[in-house]
Design a protein around this motif. Structure first.
Motif, PDB file in Angstrom:
ATOM      1  N   UNK A 217      23.214  12.242  19.833  1.00 59.51           N
ATOM      2  CA  UNK A 217      24.181  11.605  19.313  1.00 59.51           C
ATOM      3  C   UNK A 217      25.680  12.067  20.088  1.00 59.51           C
ATOM      4  N   UNK A 218      25.714  13.676  20.147  1.00 64.94           N
ATOM      5  CA  UNK A 218      26.649  14.174  20.752  1.00 64.94           C
ATOM      6  C   UNK A 218      26.857  13.603  22.287  1.00 64.94           C
ATOM      7  N   UNK A 219      25.688  13.274  23.016  1.00 68.18           N
ATOM      8  CA  UNK A 219      25.776  12.879  24.434  1.00 68.18           C
ATOM      9  C   UNK A 219      26.185  11.452  24.409  1.00 68.18           C
ATOM     10  N   UNK A 220      25.934  10.534  23.298  1.00 71.38           N
ATOM     11  CA  UNK A 220      26.370   8.957  23.259  1.00 71.38           C
ATOM     12  C   UNK A 220      27.887   9.146  23.232  1.00 71.38           C
ATOM     13  N   UNK A 221      28.464   9.958  22.353  1.00 69.99           N
ATOM     14  CA  UNK A 221      29.867   9.828  22.254  1.00 69.99           C
ATOM     15  C   UNK A 221      30.715  10.544  23.429  1.00 69.99           C
ATOM     16  N   UNK A 222      30.146  11.668  23.728  1.00 65.67           N
ATOM     17  CA  UNK A 222      30.709  12.436  24.962  1.00 65.67           C
ATOM     18  C   UNK A 222      30.790  11.523  26.397  1.00 65.67           C
ATOM     19  N   UNK A 223      29.628  10.479  26.314  1.00 67.44           N
ATOM     20  CA  UNK A 223      29.357   9.819  27.618  1.00 67.44           C
ATOM     21  C   UNK A 223      30.299   8.743  27.677  1.00 67.44           C
ATOM     22  N   UNK A 224      30.776   8.024  26.385  1.00 60.31           N
ATOM     23  CA  UNK A 224      31.640   7.008  26.324  1.00 60.31           C
ATOM     24  C   UNK A 224      32.990   7.574  26.565  1.00 60.31           C
ATOM     25  N   UNK A 225      33.320   8.848  26.021  1.00 60.68           N
ATOM     26  CA  UNK A 225      34.541   9.453  26.596  1.00 60.68           C
ATOM     27  C   UNK A 225      34.780   9.631  28.019  1.00 60.68           C
ATOM     28  N   UNK A 226      33.735  10.119  28.646  1.00 57.83           N
ATOM     29  CA  UNK A 226      33.627  10.483  30.162  1.00 57.83           C
ATOM     30  C   UNK A 226      33.706   9.039  30.842  1.00 57.83           C
ATOM     31  N   UNK A 227      33.143   8.047  30.610  1.00 54.51           N
ATOM     32  CA  UNK A 227      33.140   6.931  31.279  1.00 54.51           C
ATOM     33  C   UNK A 227      34.508   6.379  31.667  1.00 54.51           C
ATOM     34  N   UNK A 228      35.742   6.585  30.992  1.00 50.68           N
ATOM     35  CA  UNK A 228      36.879   6.078  31.520  1.00 50.68           C
ATOM     36  C   UNK A 228      37.595   7.026  32.213  1.00 50.68           C
ATOM     37  N   UNK A 229      37.196   8.223  32.505  1.00 51.50           N
ATOM     38  CA  UNK A 229      38.062   8.965  33.149  1.00 51.50           C
ATOM     39  C   UNK A 229      38.303   8.673  34.593  1.00 51.50           C
ATOM     40  N   UNK A 230      37.204   8.850  35.221  1.00 48.80           N
ATOM     41  CA  UNK A 230      37.177   8.426  36.777  1.00 48.80           C
ATOM     42  C   UNK A 230      37.921   7.113  36.998  1.00 48.80           C
ATOM     43  N   UNK A 231      37.681   5.870  36.542  1.00 45.93           N
ATOM     44  CA  UNK A 231      38.341   4.804  36.734  1.00 45.93           C
ATOM     45  C   UNK A 231      39.588   5.064  36.558  1.00 45.93           C
ATOM     46  N   UNK A 232      40.285   5.521  35.716  1.00 42.34           N
ATOM     47  CA  UNK A 232      41.687   5.730  35.597  1.00 42.34           C
ATOM     48  C   UNK A 232      42.172   6.651  36.777  1.00 42.34           C
ATOM     49  N   UNK A 233      41.634   7.528  36.693  1.00 41.54           N
ATOM     50  CA  UNK A 233      42.328   8.611  37.933  1.00 41.54           C
ATOM     51  C   UNK A 233      42.147   8.045  39.329  1.00 41.54           C
ATOM     52  N   UNK A 234      40.884   7.422  39.282  1.00 40.49           N
ATOM     53  CA  UNK A 234      40.621   6.881  40.934  1.00 40.49           C
ATOM     54  C   UNK A 234      41.642   5.717  41.338  1.00 40.49           C
ATOM     55  N   UNK A 235      41.672   4.962  40.189  1.00 40.75           N
ATOM     56  CA  UNK A 235      42.689   3.720  40.544  1.00 40.75           C
ATOM     57  C   UNK A 235      43.964   4.264  40.837  1.00 40.75           C
ATOM     58  N   UNK A 236      44.481   5.067  39.945  1.00 39.17           N
ATOM     59  CA  UNK A 236      45.920   5.768  40.238  1.00 39.17           C
ATOM     60  C   UNK A 236      46.028   6.345  41.609  1.00 39.17           C
ATOM     61  N   UNK A 237      44.829   7.104  41.887  1.00 36.51           N
ATOM     62  CA  UNK A 237      44.779   7.694  43.390  1.00 36.51           C
ATOM     63  C   UNK A 237      44.817   6.879  44.572  1.00 36.51           C
ATOM     64  N   UNK A 238      44.183   5.645  44.510  1.00 35.53           N
ATOM     65  CA  UNK A 238      44.150   4.581  45.415  1.00 35.53           C
ATOM     66  C   UNK A 238      45.559   4.022  45.745  1.00 35.53           C
ATOM     67  N   UNK A 239      46.274   3.819  44.372  1.00 38.90           N
ATOM     68  CA  UNK A 239      47.522   3.155  44.130  1.00 38.90           C
ATOM     69  C   UNK A 239      48.546   3.823  45.026  1.00 38.90           C
ATOM     70  N   UNK A 240      48.505   5.188  44.931  1.00 40.60           N
ATOM     71  CA  UNK A 240      49.633   6.048  45.393  1.00 40.60           C
ATOM     72  C   UNK A 240      49.557   6.491  46.604  1.00 40.60           C
ATOM     73  N   UNK A 241      48.324   6.817  47.118  1.00 40.60           N
ATOM     74  CA  UNK A 241      48.277   7.469  48.494  1.00 40.60           C
ATOM     75  C   UNK A 241      47.904   6.689  49.670  1.00 40.60           C
TER      76      UNK A 241
END
Length: 455
Positions: free
Chosen positions: A320-344
């Motif tokens: 159960x913890x892995x289900x919720x933890x995974x959903x939270x982790x799934x949004x992290x890299x797309x947010x930061x990766x998109x921002x990194x590509x946009x600014x550098x």
């Protein structure tokens, strides 16, 4: 770009190569800790192996950006995978011949750490150009890159956990070597003729003075960009804590409380599958929401597996913890990766990416070492509470520091803005500036057996 002009094959090749390589990472991050525990029985030695694998990642990230640009991203990707394959295959070969010593295991894992990071960096920084060639929006390509990586981690972990239980940890490392060979082949063929994957054109020879200048450009850009620096400091702490969980605490918890490696593989697979769903959801609707609150909540939720492990000795609550933890982790890299590509700027991505990766990995090697020490001093429960509590505290920083508001607001990067160069790779200074948006760097959530942060 018309449908006739679109070329999706290079993007498909990079996504496939990265997926296969990350599947191998999952096999490594399950197989090697179990191999170490089976052969030594020591949590401290398992932590030391994790330390030896992580230190060279930092070294290669600090120094590798200018080298990647000069050698070429395609060549670096292929060479790094081939070297990792040879190093991993050598572990079971030496073991079966009765020649493997503990220092050799540490040295071979150090080789994989030294060469894996440049290969992953070289593929990661190609995504904007390959998305343009494919006619795919950048935010969608970034989410797809992360979703495919999550799916590969899920599959590799599930297979790895079962294989360790059925055929043994040493044999799993042969399969891992095979994944790196296949990844090398895909990059070799799929990136042929892509200008952004080739060495810099019209660049001066890489002597010591030029190398120092190139390296300084990457670190100067990072230090001048406030949000990028804030993200790196936060992720630097969480990466160290994540490695202590994935490389030491989770294998020990699975061995002592959950019934073995199959349970570990199940948890990693559930986490990865849930993170895949989170990444896909973000790719579909994430652009409608402000980045900072989604990022903060996602990071907090991702700590659920660590804290849950401190209070349970059964698999069901961990799933159960892995289900919720995974959903939270799934949004992290797309947010930061998109921002990194946009600014550098495109011509700086390898160097800024290498500098940023080095920053976020700076304390990672200490994670495994500290976890082994904690387990031997305060027990597995005390170690889990310590690591989980520290992780939660670190993820609260976006709520308290004003600089994080820039994650939502478009900002001008140091040196101006404009369109990224896409006609081919040129020497530093020959390209134009980046488009405006908040800078960032990919994060590592406390996934079971999480891989090193992507760059």
């Amino acid at each position: 770009m018309s449908a006739e002009q679109r070329d999706r094959r290079p993007l498909f090749a990079v996504l496939s190569a990265n997926a296969i390589s990350i599947s191998g990472n999952s096999l490594t991050l399950i197989g090697v800790p179990w191999f170490t525990l089976e052969t030594t029985g020591s949590a401290g030695k398992a932590g030391l192996v994790a330390f030896c694998a992580a230190v060279p990642v930092v070294v290669s990230a600090i120094a590798g950006g200018p080298v990647i640009d000069r050698i070429g991203r395609r060549r670096v990707s292929v060479a790094s995978d081939l070297i990792c394959a040879l190093a991993l295959a050598a572990i079971p070969l030496l073991s079966q011949a009765g020649l493997l010593r503990f220092w050799m295991l540490c040295a071979l894992m150090a080789v994989t750490g030294l060469f894996h990071a440049p290969g992953e960096t070289s593929r990661h920084v190609l995504v904007p150009e390959l998305a343009r060639r494919a006619g795919t929006p950048l935010s969608r390509a970034a989410s797809l890159y992360d979703a495919v990586s999550r799916g590969a981690r899920m599959t590799g972990a599930a297979v790895g956990g079962l294989l360790v239980a059925v055929i043994g940890a040493d044999t799993v490392l042969y399969a891992d070597a095979g994944t790196f060979l296949l990844s090398a082949l895909l990059a070799l063929v799929g990136l042929r003729g892509v200008p952004a994957a080739e060495p810099l054109r019209n660049a001066p020879a890489l002597n010591l003075a030029v190398y120092r200048t190139d390296l300084r450009e990457g670190y100067s850009f990072l230090l001048r960009t406030r949000l990028l620096l804030a993200v790196d400091l936060m992720v630097m702490v969480t990466n160290g804590l994540a490695l202590s969980w994935s490389a030491v605490l989770l294998p020990i918890h699975a061995r002592e409380e959950l019934g073995g490696s199959a349970a570990q593989g199940l948890l990693v697979a559930v986490f990865g599958g849930s993170a895949l769903i989170g990444a896909l959801l973000h790719g579909a609707v994430g652009h409608r929401f402000p980045r900072r609150p989604v990022f903060t909540v996602g990071f907090l939720i991702s700590a659920a597996p660590i804290l849950t492990a401190a209070f349970t000795h059964t698999v069901a609550p961990m799933v159960v913890a892995a289900v919720f933890g995974g959903l939270g982790a799934g949004v992290l890299n797309p947010i930061l990766t998109t921002a990194f590509y946009e600014v550098v700027p495109e011509e700086l991505r390898s160097r800024v990416g290498g500098a940023s990766t080095a920053a976020v990995l700076l304390v990672t090697p200490l994670g495994g070492l500290a976890a082994g020490f904690l387990v031997e001093r305060v027990g597995i429960t005390g170690a889990l509470l310590t690591v989980g509590g520290a992780f939660v505290l670190a993820t609260l920083s976006p709520l308290f520091f004003p600089v994080w508001r820039e994650l939502d607001a478009p900002v001008e990067p140091p040196g101006g803005a404009g369109e990224t160069a896409d006609a081919g790779r040129t020497a530093p200074g020959a390209g134009t500036g980046p488009s405006s948006a908040g800078p960032a760097t990919p994060a590592s959530a406390p996934a079971p057996a999480a891989s090193p942060p992507r760059r």
